[in-house]
Design an enzyme around this catalytic site. Structure first.
Site, PDB file in Angstrom:
ATOM      1  N   VAL A  40       0.801  -1.219   0.000  1.00 34.51           N
ATOM      2  CA  VAL A  40       0.000   0.000   0.000  1.00 34.51           C
ATOM      3  C   VAL A  40       0.839   1.277   0.000  1.00 34.51           C
ATOM      4  CG1 VAL A  40      -2.006  -1.067   1.079  1.00 34.51           C
ATOM      5  CG2 VAL A  40      -0.218  -0.054   2.522  1.00 34.51           C
ATOM      6  N   TYR A  41       2.158   1.169   0.169  1.00 32.44           N
ATOM      7  CA  TYR A  41       2.982   2.370   0.099  1.00 32.44           C
ATOM      8  C   TYR A  41       2.948   2.906  -1.332  1.00 32.44           C
ATOM      9  CZ  TYR A  41       5.109   1.087   4.640  1.00 32.44           C
ATOM     10  OH  TYR A  41       5.332   0.765   5.962  1.00 32.44           O
ATOM     11  N   SER A  42       2.307   4.059  -1.498  1.00 32.58           N
ATOM     12  CA  SER A  42       2.167   4.694  -2.812  1.00 32.58           C
ATOM     13  C   SER A  42       1.599   3.744  -3.863  1.00 32.58           C
ATOM     14  CB  SER A  42       3.511   5.282  -3.279  1.00 32.58           C
ATOM     15  OG  SER A  42       3.866   6.402  -2.496  1.00 32.58           O
TER      16      SER A  42
END
Length: 342
Positions: free
Chosen positions: A61-63
């Site tokens: 889910v990071y970026s």
């Protein structure tokens, strides 16, 4: 760089690891953290490796996957056995009904997608980003065990679990002989010591190493926040404060006052002192540091190679101590039966 065992496993990890939340800069939260591109990421990876830090932590889910992709590009061409790659999945990653959680369907898809983005055929440490109460634990744990047996994952961990989430999972893994969680990526800082109440004693008893996230208290222990002063224009707290743990201002400044005094005594920066304090806490295997640029990274790397004195640690302990909730305050009155982990 000092290395420690990751929980009760034979795997050694550096005491500092690098978090890639600043890679990509996509979305409201992560754009406030940073927007490191591939060229900048390569340079940061170089600085880390030169310092002996070879553990890089990410999450799908990071970026929206961009952080994993940028990390994959940044490590391309480097010897894979000299790197430790860690990532996470569980949170929603797509609009479909099955693009979230710890089901067999989602975990297998998430691991395969992460391997592709990272450009590798195995992940050294894979962690569930949060607990999924909708999926039977047997389904989750048997799937993770199958992924370990298939060679796609080497070690397993969790993140943001409560004590009963983690203990029930460990007991079930033991019952069926499945791969056990050896890491818990948890929030822990001088101004956020909830980890000590139950998760730390559990970790000490069960051999689960803490992988500490947000060790600077969601950006509050950078040395830039001062009593009576406005929030600096460059602070990410302008955009991210509502996402992180709340902290009472007077409590924060009480801790900062002691950090300031110890900084004057040691010649170290406030972030370096806050990180060094964490490295002396029981069950901590590695502390995840982040950086928007090379200067910040080198500053944080300066947290190792020295130690606060016992007297300085005691002063920081006293300044950051808060009243524990029940039943922990009650248990603390019987230290001979409930000793603090060492």
């Amino acid at each position: 760089m000092e290395y420690r065992y990751l929980g009760n496993s034979g795997f050694r990890v550096p005491v500092l690891s690098f978090g890639t939340g600043t890679f990509g800069g996509q979305g409201a939260l992560f754009s406030a953290w940073g927007n490191t591109d591939v060229a900048q990421a390569r340079r940061l990876v170089d600085v880390c490796l030169d310092a002996g830090l070879n553990l890089f932590d990410s999450a799908d889910v990071y970026s929206k996957g961009a952080a994993e992709s940028i990390l994959g590009e940044a490590i391309k061409g480097r010897p894979r056995d000299g790197l430790i790659l860690s990532t996470k999945a569980t949170f929603r990653f797509g609009d479909g009904e099955n693009q979230v959680g710890s089901s067999r369907y989602h975990l297998i898809n998430a691991v395969d997608a992460a391997l592709k983005r990272l450009g590798t055929d195995y992940i050294d440490l894979f962690q569930l980003h949060g607990f999924d109460a909708r999926t039977p634990l047997e389904e989750t744990l048997s799937t993770l065990n199958d992924l370990v047996r298939a060679g796609k994952l080497r070690y397993l961990g969790v993140s943001n679990f409560s004590g009963w989430h983690l203990m029930k999972s460990l007991a079930l893994a033991d019952r069926y002989g499945w791969s056990r969680y050896v890491a818990h990526q948890a929030y822990y800082s001088l101004i956020g010591r909830d980890y000590e109440w139950e998760l730390m004693p559990l970790a000490a008893d069960q051999g689960v190493g803490a992988v500490v996230w947000s060790p600077l208290g969601w950006g509050r222990l950078t040395g830039k926040l001062r009593r009576g002063a406005a929030l600096p224009e460059t602070s990410r707290l302008h955009a991210t404060a509502d996402y992180g743990p709340p902290v009472d201002e007077e409590y924060l400044y009480k801790v900062v006052d002691v950090l300031d005094a110890i900084a004057a005594e040691t010649g170290k920066s406030i972030p370096q002192i806050a990180l060094n304090w964490l490295l002396q806490r029981p069950t901590v295997s590695t502390v995840v540091i982040g950086a928007r640029n090379e200067e910040q990274l080198k500053q944080n790397l300066g947290a190792v190679g020295w130690n606060l004195t016992p007297e300085q640690v005691a002063r920081l302990d006293a300044a950051s101590q808060t009243t524990k909730p029940y039943p922990y305050w009650h248990q603390a009155g019987f230290a001979y039966r409930n000793p603090t982990p060492v």
